[in-house]
Design an enzyme around this catalytic site. Structure first.
Site, PDB file in Angstrom:
ATOM      1  N   ASN A 108     -16.328  44.756  45.160  1.00 38.80           N
ATOM      2  CA  ASN A 108     -17.517  44.447  44.376  1.00 38.80           C
ATOM      3  C   ASN A 108     -18.388  45.691  44.214  1.00 38.80           C
ATOM      4  OD1 ASN A 108     -17.139  41.660  43.866  1.00 38.80           O
ATOM      5  ND2 ASN A 108     -17.640  41.211  45.994  1.00 38.80           N
ATOM      6  N   CYS A 151     -10.953  37.652  42.282  1.00 43.80           N
ATOM      7  CA  CYS A 151     -11.943  37.048  43.165  1.00 43.80           C
ATOM      8  C   CYS A 151     -11.596  35.569  43.318  1.00 43.80           C
ATOM      9  CB  CYS A 151     -13.341  37.204  42.565  1.00 43.80           C
ATOM     10  SG  CYS A 151     -14.664  36.362  43.470  1.00 43.80           S
ATOM     11  N   HIS A 152     -11.764  35.041  44.533  1.00 40.78           N
ATOM     12  CA  HIS A 152     -11.370  33.649  44.789  1.00 40.78           C
ATOM     13  C   HIS A 152     -12.498  32.644  44.569  1.00 40.78           C
ATOM     14  CE1 HIS A 152     -12.346  34.983  49.172  1.00 40.78           C
ATOM     15  NE2 HIS A 152     -13.437  34.580  48.563  1.00 40.78           N
ATOM     16  N   HIS A 159     -18.773  35.957  39.608  1.00 40.94           N
ATOM     17  CA  HIS A 159     -19.880  35.462  40.427  1.00 40.94           C
ATOM     18  C   HIS A 159     -20.939  34.718  39.613  1.00 40.94           C
ATOM     19  CE1 HIS A 159     -19.099  38.313  44.106  1.00 40.94           C
ATOM     20  NE2 HIS A 159     -18.132  37.433  43.891  1.00 40.94           N
TER      21      HIS A 159
END
Length: 435
Positions: free
Chosen positions: A147, A169-170, A199
């Site tokens: 990130n 990204c999970h 996000h």
């Protein structure tokens, strides 16, 4: 033999998860697992972890550990990046300096002061890594976990468009996992569609067969006052679509919550949350290093969820699956800027095919657009070597702008530049006077 390189392998707990997920597949060709880190103790730990994982699964795989990044990258088929430039000390700086100006943060790795400066620390590393890949492994895939995801993928697309990159990204997976558990529907019975930015993407559709599951979520929220005291539930109730990252993350990307004492209390926002997480991660790794080479294999607590092993398996075997990934917006989301780093569905199999989504709901696109303006200014600051754009990125950042006047924003930027010093590219290590 397929060569898979782990850059920042000393993040041993995460490396262990990736290796477990990867070696669970029993139809992969022989693998060469190459571990790289600049910290020799952490690199040695990563080697122990990899060897234990290979032994447990009984796979045809060799393990190589090296502090020489060029040696690691040469001939790679896949490069997995998990570095944290500056480590825990830089993370603490990302919180302490803004806090001294009155800016509150929870995670500080994606947007805001912490996200901007984490990006500026990471860009020189990414520039060097991508150049080495272009020279030494031109056909490799760069699978990035570091990130701030959107800023890093945006920077790579601008500086090194020749490098094939997926930002992984999970957060979407675990959001749908947790929502499905909340409403009592097995995850394997659920289909969903999500898009936005990393996000701050949105669960656009969420179903069991033809049944829309959002009404079940509405009933669960109505029955539980505690759920209503969470940021992303509050955002969902006001915006109509559920955001795909935690409340801690989500609070930082909008101007509504962190500057207000009453909202912090109402929504139980854990300030400085990532400082404790980062310290605990560092302590766990140090404990594992002290424990010596007999590192036990640890069974994963839940099903495999990391995307990098799935991407590798799909590209090597032709198995088709859909994941979420951050890629340039080339005809994927119509009402977000063209070329911007967006998170969208991607079909991987014999090839990688991002899936067009069309338009996001207007309110979701509005928030994503504000997010992406910070991303764009930060990327341009680095690419164009213009330190004033760092200040302007913070001026348009939602949480920072809701907290400080413009004079204090510029002073905060100067203080962050001074605090991070040599971790930043030389053209950005300057104050920007207004005289």
């Amino acid at each position: 033999m397929t060569r898979i390189v782990f850059i920042g392998a000393g993040s041993a707990v995460f490396t262990r998860q990736l290796l477990r997920d990867l070696l669970t597949f029993d139809d992969l060709p022989p693998l060469e697992l190459v571990l790289h880190d600049i910290d020799p103790d952490r690199l040695r730990l990563a080697e122990w972890v990899a060897q234990a994982t290979v032994r447990h699964h009984g796979r045809s795989a060799t393990v190589v550990a090296t502090e020489d990044r060029r040696r690691a990258v040469a001939g790679a088929d896949f490069v997995i990046n998990t570095v944290n430039i500056g480590g825990h000390a830089a993370t603490v700086t990302d919180f302490d300096v803004p806090e001294s100006f009155g800016v509150r943060q929870t995670i500080g790795d994606t947007l805001g002061v912490g996200g901007v400066f984490r990006a500026l620390r990471t860009f020189p590393f990414l520039d060097a890594l991508a150049a080495e890949m272009s020279e030494l492994a031109p056909d490799a895939w760069l699978l990035n976990y570091t990130n701030p995801m959107a800023m890093n993928v945006g920077y790579l697309a601008r500086r090194h468009p020749e490098v094939r990159t997926l930002g992984l990204c999970h957060s979407v997976h675990w959001t749908v996992h947790d929502l499905s558990r909340l409403v009592g529907v097995p995850l394997d019975e659920v289909t969903y569609r999500s898009a936005g930015v990393n996000h701050q993407a949105w669960v656009l559709d969420w179903r069991r067969g033809e049944e829309d599951l959002y009404p079940l979520l509405d009933r669960a929220i109505a029955a539980d006052p505690g759920l209503r005291r969470r940021v992303r539930v509050d955002m969902y109730r006001r915006l109509g679509y559920y955001p795909t990252e935690t409340s801690e993350h989500s609070s930082e990307y909008v101007p509504w919550y962190l500057h207000d004492d009453a909202e912090v209390e109402r929504l139980r926002i854990p300030l400085r949350d990532y400082v404790g997480i980062s310290a605990a991660n560092a302590e766990e790794v140090e404990g594992l290093v002290r424990g010596g080479p007999d590192v036990p294999y640890v069974e994963p607590p839940e099903q495999a969820a990391e995307y990098a092993p799935q991407v590798i398996h799909s590209l090597l075997t032709g198995t088709t699956r859909e994941i979420q990934a951050t890629v340039p917006n080339l005809g994927l989301i119509d009402n977000l800027p063209a070329g911007a780093p967006v998170e969208a569905p991607v079909v991987v199999g014999a090839e990688v095919r991002p899936t067009p989504v069309g338009e996001l709901p207007a309110q979701c696109a509005a928030l994503n657009s504000a997010f992406l303006q910070v991303v764009e200014l930060t990327v341009r600051a680095a690419v164009e070597e213009r330190p004033e754009l760092v200040r302007q990125a913070l001026m348009v950042d939602p949480n920072t702008a809701a907290t400080l006047d413009v004079g204090r924003i510029w002073a905060l930027a100067d203080a962050m530049v001074a605090a991070h010093g040599d971790l930043l590219a030389p053209p950005l290590r300057v104050a920007v006077p207004l005289d």
